[in-house]
Design an enzyme around this catalytic site. Sequence first.
Site: not given
Ligand code: SAM
Length: 291
Positions: A35, A160
């Site tokens: 991303q 999350d």
């Molecule tokens: N609080 C934030 C929101 O509500 O938008 C989200 C915070 S956190 C940064 C989200 C995380 O999910 C990111 O670091 C992203 O890389 C991770 N993520 C996205 N898809 C994923 C997947 N399939 N498996 C594990 N992590 C994932």
Amino acid sequence: MADKHWIVESLFESVGMRTSYEVERVLHETRTAHQHLVLFENKFFGKMLMLDGAVQITSRDAYVYQEMMSHVPLFAHGRAREVLIVGGGDCAIAEEVLKHRSVRRLTQVEIDAAVVEFAKEHFPEFTKPAFADPRFECVIGDGADYVAETDRRFDVIIVDSTDPQGPGALLFTREFYAGCKRCLAKGGVLVTQNGVPFFQADELVSSLAHFRALFADSTCYVAAVPTYIGGLMAIGFASDDKRLRRTSARTIAERYRRAGRFATHYWTPQLQVGAFALPRFIAELAAGKTA
Ligand code: SAM
């Protein structure tokens, strides 16, 4: 005087809306394997992290989301030992979960190693306490694969994630939720980041429909995160134990006392109970009535 630099949040362009934030300084910008990531400083919100044009976390209002995603399921459950976070890159929620002494092991499964490394540099207030805690482990991998394959069982699963775009799309599917159900221990609870219903109604309707098919009890609760534009955000809640979301404020307050009454800025035992009292339009969406 130099032109001011603004960064646009493009998440709601489809409804004809953009939100712009004035940039004091860009601290980090890169395209990771998964991303686009930009971290910048804003004079009011402090550090702001955006992934693929959507605000993830800011120094100023992070506590709202962090506390509601962590303390609500943990105090509803009341004796959680094994906890799983799917996503959670910035470790902000991990830091909150580890305030619960009853937790014996916390596993975070994050797909993007670059987000964790970057958070170690730019969000040490979250990553330092988390990585210094022997109960914490961070696994780099796709959360959807992890819940489908692990033989571990969890009392609480906290999703999350980013929004249902890019790598996050898989985390809103029936298969993923069925995987979460599979690795929940008896009486366990699942909570999920489910967007802002005013703009993202379909997301909530779809997730709750999956929950109804998989769990004995499901709903959502709400919290107001200033930079998640659109009013109340919804957090999905699912369990086979119908008593959990009906836990009284008195019981939650007693559990909070036993947990050492650590400092919170948004969450309270009374607010936890109130957060399940939904505005009618959100209650109808959660019950499957489309927008
Ligand atoms: N609080 C934030 C929101 O509500 O938008 C989200 C915070 S956190 C940064 C989200 C995380 O999910 C990111 O670091 C992203 O890389 C991770 N993520 C996205 N898809 C994923 C997947 N399939 N498996 C594990 N992590 C994932």
